[in-house]
Motif scaffolding. Structure first.
Motif, PDB file in Angstrom:
ATOM      1  N   THR A   4      70.804 -99.105 158.132  1.00 14.16           N
ATOM      2  CA  THR A   4      69.680 -98.501 158.853  1.00 14.16           C
ATOM      3  C   THR A   4      68.678 -97.861 157.903  1.00 14.16           C
ATOM      4  O   THR A   4      67.513 -97.670 158.257  1.00 14.16           O
ATOM      5  N   GLY A   5      69.123 -97.524 156.688  1.00 12.64           N
ATOM      6  CA  GLY A   5      68.226 -96.869 155.741  1.00 12.64           C
ATOM      7  C   GLY A   5      67.080 -97.750 155.291  1.00 12.64           C
ATOM      8  O   GLY A   5      66.050 -97.241 154.824  1.00 12.64           O
ATOM      9  N   GLU A   9      61.370 -98.052 160.937  1.00 14.33           N
ATOM     10  CA  GLU A   9      61.252 -97.719 162.360  1.00 14.33           C
ATOM     11  C   GLU A   9      62.411 -96.875 162.871  1.00 14.33           C
ATOM     12  O   GLU A   9      62.283 -96.181 163.888  1.00 14.33           O
ATOM     13  N   LEU A  10      63.557 -96.928 162.184  1.00 15.14           N
ATOM     14  CA  LEU A  10      64.736 -96.186 162.642  1.00 15.14           C
ATOM     15  C   LEU A  10      64.858 -94.806 162.016  1.00 15.14           C
ATOM     16  O   LEU A  10      65.813 -94.083 162.289  1.00 15.14           O
ATOM     17  N   SER A  11      63.881 -94.418 161.206  1.00 20.23           N
ATOM     18  CA  SER A  11      63.998 -93.165 160.455  1.00 20.23           C
ATOM     19  C   SER A  11      64.024 -91.928 161.346  1.00 20.23           C
ATOM     20  O   SER A  11      64.569 -90.897 160.963  1.00 20.23           O
ATOM     21  N   GLY A  12      63.458 -92.012 162.551  1.00 17.92           N
ATOM     22  CA  GLY A  12      63.409 -90.844 163.419  1.00 17.92           C
ATOM     23  C   GLY A  12      64.560 -90.709 164.384  1.00 17.92           C
ATOM     24  O   GLY A  12      64.569 -89.798 165.224  1.00 17.92           O
ATOM     25  N   LEU A  13      65.557 -91.574 164.271  1.00 18.30           N
ATOM     26  CA  LEU A  13      66.685 -91.524 165.201  1.00 18.30           C
ATOM     27  C   LEU A  13      67.527 -90.262 165.001  1.00 18.30           C
ATOM     28  O   LEU A  13      67.590 -89.698 163.905  1.00 18.30           O
ATOM     29  N   SER A  14      68.193 -89.852 166.069  1.00 20.98           N
ATOM     30  CA  SER A  14      69.121 -88.733 165.969  1.00 20.98           C
ATOM     31  C   SER A  14      70.310 -89.136 165.107  1.00 20.98           C
ATOM     32  O   SER A  14      70.583 -90.326 164.908  1.00 20.98           O
ATOM     33  N   GLU A 111      73.079 -96.440 176.693  1.00 20.69           N
ATOM     34  CA  GLU A 111      73.390 -95.031 176.423  1.00 20.69           C
ATOM     35  C   GLU A 111      72.394 -94.436 175.440  1.00 20.69           C
ATOM     36  O   GLU A 111      71.900 -93.312 175.628  1.00 20.69           O
ATOM     37  N   MET A 112      72.067 -95.173 174.377  1.00 22.01           N
ATOM     38  CA  MET A 112      71.107 -94.683 173.386  1.00 22.01           C
ATOM     39  C   MET A 112      69.710 -94.592 173.981  1.00 22.01           C
ATOM     40  O   MET A 112      68.941 -93.674 173.686  1.00 22.01           O
ATOM     41  N   LEU A 113      69.374 -95.529 174.845  1.00 29.52           N
ATOM     42  CA  LEU A 113      68.059 -95.515 175.497  1.00 29.52           C
ATOM     43  C   LEU A 113      67.909 -94.266 176.350  1.00 29.52           C
ATOM     44  O   LEU A 113      66.824 -93.667 176.417  1.00 29.52           O
ATOM     45  N   ASP A 114      68.983 -93.857 176.982  1.00 31.48           N
ATOM     46  CA  ASP A 114      68.953 -92.678 177.848  1.00 31.48           C
ATOM     47  C   ASP A 114      68.980 -91.378 177.061  1.00 31.48           C
ATOM     48  O   ASP A 114      68.330 -90.395 177.438  1.00 31.48           O
ATOM     49  N   ALA A 115      69.705 -91.363 175.926  1.00 31.81           N
ATOM     50  CA  ALA A 115      69.952 -90.103 175.227  1.00 31.81           C
ATOM     51  C   ALA A 115      68.988 -89.809 174.086  1.00 31.81           C
ATOM     52  O   ALA A 115      68.790 -88.633 173.731  1.00 31.81           O
ATOM     53  N   ASP A 116      68.379 -90.824 173.508  1.00 27.44           N
ATOM     54  CA  ASP A 116      67.586 -90.621 172.296  1.00 27.44           C
ATOM     55  C   ASP A 116      66.139 -91.043 172.536  1.00 27.44           C
ATOM     56  O   ASP A 116      65.826 -92.226 172.661  1.00 27.44           O
ATOM     57  N   ARG A 117      65.251 -90.060 172.578  1.00 23.77           N
ATOM     58  CA  ARG A 117      63.834 -90.343 172.841  1.00 23.77           C
ATOM     59  C   ARG A 117      63.230 -91.229 171.752  1.00 23.77           C
ATOM     60  O   ARG A 117      62.425 -92.120 172.048  1.00 23.77           O
ATOM     61  N   ALA A 118      63.623 -91.016 170.508  1.00 23.87           N
ATOM     62  CA  ALA A 118      63.079 -91.810 169.403  1.00 23.87           C
ATOM     63  C   ALA A 118      63.476 -93.276 169.558  1.00 23.87           C
ATOM     64  O   ALA A 118      62.655 -94.176 169.334  1.00 23.87           O
ATOM     65  N   PHE A 119      64.732 -93.512 169.939  1.00 26.17           N
ATOM     66  CA  PHE A 119      65.168 -94.895 170.142  1.00 26.17           C
ATOM     67  C   PHE A 119      64.416 -95.527 171.306  1.00 26.17           C
ATOM     68  O   PHE A 119      63.996 -96.686 171.233  1.00 26.17           O
TER      69      PHE A 119
END
Length: 215
Positions: A4-5, A9-14, A111-119
């Motif tokens: 992921t590093g 685009e994924l840098s802001g994920l929880s 689950e990630m779509l629901d829990a993580d606004r950045a995702f």
């Protein structure tokens, strides 16, 4: 930090979302592999790390139209629609260049779509961009002459003045028939714009092709 590093685009994920993604191992998929066909159930959200995947609409007569390519940083509309709406695939996806992909299972995706606004922002931004580009493709097929579509494709795909693609590949990409592409390439060759042989087109006069895209 794992795979992921390398994706900005994924840098802001929880931290939790990143851990979920890092637990998924990338897979190598060779060229010509069919990833899904019409009627297949959507298994998950595909993240492309390298390579290229072509998504085609296939008619009853076997004719194909390239809807879009999935490359690193872009998304697959078919997968997103299937995950959100529960519909099966209505197109076919083929690996065009050896790819490394990560498959995010449906349950984890939701689950990630629901829990993580950045995702959520990543998914819907990519979806909107892909929808816009697909609409542009459909507009070109419907309203732009074949010569203009062919010239635009050759310019976009050229690498060092060469395009590695069969006439059938080109026909699928521009929404035409192989026989039509063959005749148009022959005409452009007579004008001195290019040369072509099996699986390869060499551009000699890119400026002429640029003019043709506006005809």
């Amino acid at each position: 930090m794992g795979w992921t590093g390398g994706i900005e685009e994924l840098s802001g994920l929880s931290d939790d979302s990143r851990r979920r993604l890092e637990a998924l191992a990338p897979m190598t998929v060779p060229t010509d592999t069919v990833l899904f066909r019409p009627g297949d159930a959507v298994q998950g959200y595909v993240i492309v790390l390298s390579g290229r995947i072509g998504v085609y609409l296939v008619g009853p007569n076997g004719r194909e139209i390239l809807l879009y390519d999935v490359t690193p940083g872009s998304s697959c509309i078919q997968s997103t629609l299937g995950l959100l709406g529960g519909e099966d695939y209505s197109a076919e996806a083929v690996v065009e260049a050896d790819a490394a992909v990560v498959l995010l299972p449906r349950a984890t995706f939701l689950e990630m779509l629901d829990a993580d606004r950045a995702f959520r922002n990543i998914v819907f931004t990519a979806f909107a961009q892909r929808m816009q580009s697909t609409m542009q493709i459909l507009e070109r097929v419907a309203f732009q002459p074949v010569d203009a579509r062919l010239a635009g494709f050759l310019l976009a795909r050229a690498d060092g003045g060469e395009v590695q693609a069969t006439q059938q590949d080109i026909a699928s990409a521009i929404g035409s028939a192989r026989e039509v592409v063959s005749r148009r390439l022959d005409a452009m060759k007579r004008r001195g714009w290019l040369t072509h042989e099996r699986g390869r087109v060499t551009i000699l006069k890119p400026d002429a092709l640029r003019v043709a895209t506006n005809d």
